[in-house]
Write a protein that holds these residues in place. Structure first.
Motif, PDB file in Angstrom:
ATOM      1  N   ALA A 212     -58.654  11.299  -6.831  1.00 47.81           N
ATOM      2  CA  ALA A 212     -58.375  12.650  -6.336  1.00 47.81           C
ATOM      3  C   ALA A 212     -59.109  13.695  -7.164  1.00 47.81           C
ATOM      4  N   ALA A 213     -59.129  13.512  -8.492  1.00 53.22           N
ATOM      5  CA  ALA A 213     -59.826  14.472  -9.350  1.00 53.22           C
ATOM      6  C   ALA A 213     -61.329  14.443  -9.091  1.00 53.22           C
ATOM      7  N   ALA A 214     -61.864  13.244  -8.844  1.00 54.96           N
ATOM      8  CA  ALA A 214     -63.293  13.143  -8.547  1.00 54.96           C
ATOM      9  C   ALA A 214     -63.638  13.871  -7.259  1.00 54.96           C
ATOM     10  N   GLU A 215     -62.819  13.672  -6.238  1.00 52.21           N
ATOM     11  CA  GLU A 215     -63.078  14.333  -4.961  1.00 52.21           C
ATOM     12  C   GLU A 215     -62.955  15.848  -5.092  1.00 52.21           C
ATOM     13  N   GLU A 216     -62.005  16.292  -5.892  1.00 52.82           N
ATOM     14  CA  GLU A 216     -61.853  17.730  -6.123  1.00 52.82           C
ATOM     15  C   GLU A 216     -63.073  18.292  -6.841  1.00 52.82           C
ATOM     16  N   ALA A 217     -63.705  17.450  -7.673  1.00 54.36           N
ATOM     17  CA  ALA A 217     -64.895  17.885  -8.415  1.00 54.36           C
ATOM     18  C   ALA A 217     -66.176  17.716  -7.607  1.00 54.36           C
ATOM     19  N   GLY A 218     -66.052  17.266  -6.351  1.00 56.17           N
ATOM     20  CA  GLY A 218     -67.214  17.119  -5.502  1.00 56.17           C
ATOM     21  C   GLY A 218     -67.901  15.778  -5.580  1.00 56.17           C
ATOM     22  N   ARG A 219     -67.220  14.783  -6.160  1.00 57.17           N
ATOM     23  CA  ARG A 219     -67.756  13.434  -6.244  1.00 57.17           C
ATOM     24  C   ARG A 219     -67.038  12.530  -5.249  1.00 57.17           C
ATOM     25  N   GLU A 220     -67.662  11.410  -4.931  1.00 55.29           N
ATOM     26  CA  GLU A 220     -66.973  10.384  -4.152  1.00 55.29           C
ATOM     27  C   GLU A 220     -65.900   9.750  -5.023  1.00 55.29           C
ATOM     28  N   GLY A 221     -64.706   9.607  -4.478  1.00 55.75           N
ATOM     29  CA  GLY A 221     -63.627   9.011  -5.256  1.00 55.75           C
ATOM     30  C   GLY A 221     -63.927   7.606  -5.737  1.00 55.75           C
ATOM     31  N   ASP A 222     -64.664   6.862  -4.930  1.00 52.97           N
ATOM     32  CA  ASP A 222     -65.039   5.504  -5.305  1.00 52.97           C
ATOM     33  C   ASP A 222     -66.413   5.458  -5.948  1.00 52.97           C
ATOM     34  N   GLY A 223     -66.907   6.607  -6.381  1.00 47.77           N
ATOM     35  CA  GLY A 223     -68.187   6.642  -7.068  1.00 47.77           C
ATOM     36  C   GLY A 223     -68.110   6.171  -8.506  1.00 47.77           C
ATOM     37  N   LEU A 224     -66.883   6.096  -9.044  1.00 49.59           N
ATOM     38  CA  LEU A 224     -66.675   5.556 -10.381  1.00 49.59           C
ATOM     39  C   LEU A 224     -66.341   4.069 -10.285  1.00 49.59           C
ATOM     40  N   VAL A 225     -66.641   3.339 -11.336  1.00 45.22           N
ATOM     41  CA  VAL A 225     -66.135   1.980 -11.492  1.00 45.22           C
ATOM     42  C   VAL A 225     -64.739   2.085 -12.085  1.00 45.22           C
ATOM     43  N   TYR A 226     -63.782   1.347 -11.513  1.00 52.73           N
ATOM     44  CA  TYR A 226     -62.412   1.329 -12.028  1.00 52.73           C
ATOM     45  C   TYR A 226     -62.171  -0.018 -12.707  1.00 52.73           C
ATOM     46  N   SER A 227     -61.650   0.043 -13.939  1.00 51.62           N
ATOM     47  CA  SER A 227     -61.496  -1.175 -14.719  1.00 51.62           C
ATOM     48  C   SER A 227     -60.168  -1.190 -15.457  1.00 51.62           C
ATOM     49  N   ASN A 228     -59.803  -2.383 -15.931  1.00 55.08           N
ATOM     50  CA  ASN A 228     -58.615  -2.575 -16.748  1.00 55.08           C
ATOM     51  C   ASN A 228     -58.976  -3.332 -18.014  1.00 55.08           C
ATOM     52  N   ALA A 229     -58.233  -3.072 -19.081  1.00 56.20           N
ATOM     53  CA  ALA A 229     -58.306  -3.873 -20.300  1.00 56.20           C
ATOM     54  C   ALA A 229     -56.959  -4.559 -20.474  1.00 56.20           C
ATOM     55  N   LEU A 230     -56.985  -5.891 -20.644  1.00 58.48           N
ATOM     56  CA  LEU A 230     -55.757  -6.672 -20.728  1.00 58.48           C
ATOM     57  C   LEU A 230     -55.933  -7.808 -21.720  1.00 58.48           C
ATOM     58  N   VAL A 231     -54.895  -8.067 -22.513  1.00 62.92           N
ATOM     59  CA  VAL A 231     -54.942  -9.209 -23.417  1.00 62.92           C
ATOM     60  C   VAL A 231     -54.966 -10.486 -22.594  1.00 62.92           C
ATOM     61  N   VAL A 232     -55.710 -11.490 -23.086  1.00 63.54           N
ATOM     62  CA  VAL A 232     -55.861 -12.732 -22.343  1.00 63.54           C
ATOM     63  C   VAL A 232     -55.379 -13.907 -23.180  1.00 63.54           C
ATOM     64  N   CYS A 233     -54.695 -14.836 -22.507  1.00 63.97           N
ATOM     65  CA  CYS A 233     -54.195 -16.047 -23.168  1.00 63.97           C
ATOM     66  C   CYS A 233     -54.063 -17.130 -22.101  1.00 63.97           C
ATOM     67  N   VAL A 234     -55.084 -17.968 -21.987  1.00 67.08           N
ATOM     68  CA  VAL A 234     -55.151 -18.966 -20.928  1.00 67.08           C
ATOM     69  C   VAL A 234     -55.097 -20.363 -21.544  1.00 67.08           C
ATOM     70  N   GLY A 235     -54.424 -21.279 -20.868  1.00 65.64           N
ATOM     71  CA  GLY A 235     -54.379 -22.663 -21.327  1.00 65.64           C
ATOM     72  C   GLY A 235     -54.409 -23.624 -20.164  1.00 65.64           C
ATOM     73  N   LYS A 236     -54.881 -24.824 -20.424  1.00 67.45           N
ATOM     74  CA  LYS A 236     -54.927 -25.850 -19.368  1.00 67.45           C
ATOM     75  C   LYS A 236     -53.528 -26.261 -18.944  1.00 67.45           C
ATOM     76  N   ASP A 237     -52.564 -26.156 -19.877  1.00 66.69           N
ATOM     77  CA  ASP A 237     -51.183 -26.511 -19.578  1.00 66.69           C
ATOM     78  C   ASP A 237     -50.272 -25.596 -20.389  1.00 66.69           C
TER      79      ASP A 237
END
Length: 307
Positions: A212-237
């Motif tokens: 919404a802020a991007a569109e208000e600023a005259g940009r495409e809302g999906d013109g940014l890449v959206y990402s997450n940072a998350l701790v990872v802990c994977v195991g086979k079992d």
């Protein structure tokens, strides 16, 4: 979906350890190696042998890797003057052949400033906004022209705005949970918006605010890449998941709730839920930097299943 490896060296890592992880990141097909920008450990770890500087580290890795992107989540705005930061990042970008990205935040960890004599100003967000304008403005100034800036916190006069990065535009990341000022800042300056350590629901709300802020600023809302940072802990079992959780001092149930934990299938499913709300990139916070088998498992059993 891009998977990037995200490290926290202040918890205890030498440059050689980070180089080993970065090379594994490259060899295993991950998109990028990122690191935090802190000078003091957090929690009960000993943090030995002590901190490493983010941009000195990335300069070294720029010369010792070939493909992966390199960057920070997030460079602390309190650590560096914006003109100096623009020079440092542009130089590392040149050293890497154009593979650098800059995540820039306000800085928040008061104790590390006290420990190393770094000023910790009260008004950090206003400084961050000026820093973003200066850094991006210096890089965008045409060769042969000068850059001037008169702000509340920083003033530049007649800057030659050199050196230039290797890339035509270094991607800039802005992130955080703030509901008003953060989306506005991302809309104005960011190529990517990162939501750190947040649920799917909270991420969806914040991504919506940024769009919404991007569109208000005259940009495409999906013109940014959206990402997450998350701790990872994977195991086979279950036993391997429990072992890896114990190695980083966390509980399995908590990790499954707040991060990406469990079997490869469980983690792929949860990444899919983030993808459904528009996340295109996940920074996997790897806390046990000695466990390269963990990275291999994620590469072969998680990354290989993602579109």
């Amino acid at each position: 979906m891009d998977l990037r490896i995200f490290t926290e060296p202040q918890q205890g890592a030498t440059y050689d350890t980070l180089l080993t992880v970065a090379k594994a990141t490259e060899d295993l097909g991950f998109d990028a190696f990122f690191r935090s920008d802190h000078y003091l450990k957090m929690g009960s770890v000993d943090g030995l042998p002590g901190p490493t500087d983010a941009w000195i580290t990335l300069a070294g890795l720029a010369r010792e890797t070939r493909r992966i992107r390199l960057g920070t989540l997030m460079t602390a705005g309190t650590f560096r003057l914006p003109g100096v930061l623009a020079i440092q990042v542009a130089q590392v970008d040149q050293m890497s052949g154009g593979r650098v990205e800059l995540g820039l935040g306000a800085g928040w960890f008061a104790e590390e400033h006290t420990a190393y004599g770094i000023p910790f100003p009260k008004e950090k967000f206003g400084r961050l906004e000026e820093q973003l304008e200066i850094v991006t403005g210096l890089w965008a100034t045409e060769p042969g022209r000068t850059f001037d800036f008169q702000g509340t916190y920083y003033q530049l006069e007649g800057s030659p705005a050199l050196p230039k990065p290797a890339q035509a535009k270094i991607p800039v990341l802005v992130g955080g949970h703030g509901a008003v000022r953060t989306p506005r800042l991302a809309a104005r300056y960011a190529d990517e918006f990162n939501m750190p350590f947040a649920s799917v629901a909270d991420s969806e709300r914040q991504f919506g605010r940024v769009r919404a802020a991007a569109e208000e600023a005259g940009r495409e809302g999906d013109g940014l890449v959206y990402s997450n940072a998350l701790v990872v802990c994977v195991g086979k079992d279950d036993q391997e998941v429990a072992r890896r959780a114990a190695a980083i001092g966390r509980e399995v149930d908590e990790l499954k709730l707040n991060g990406l934990a469990g079997s490869p299938a469980e983690v792929v499913d949860k990444i899919g839920r983030y993808a459904e709300i528009g996340c295109r990139r996940v920074y996997l916070q790897v806390l046990d930097l000695g466990d390269l088998d963990h990275l291999e498992l994620i590469s072969s059993q998680v990354q290989a299943q993602l579109p």
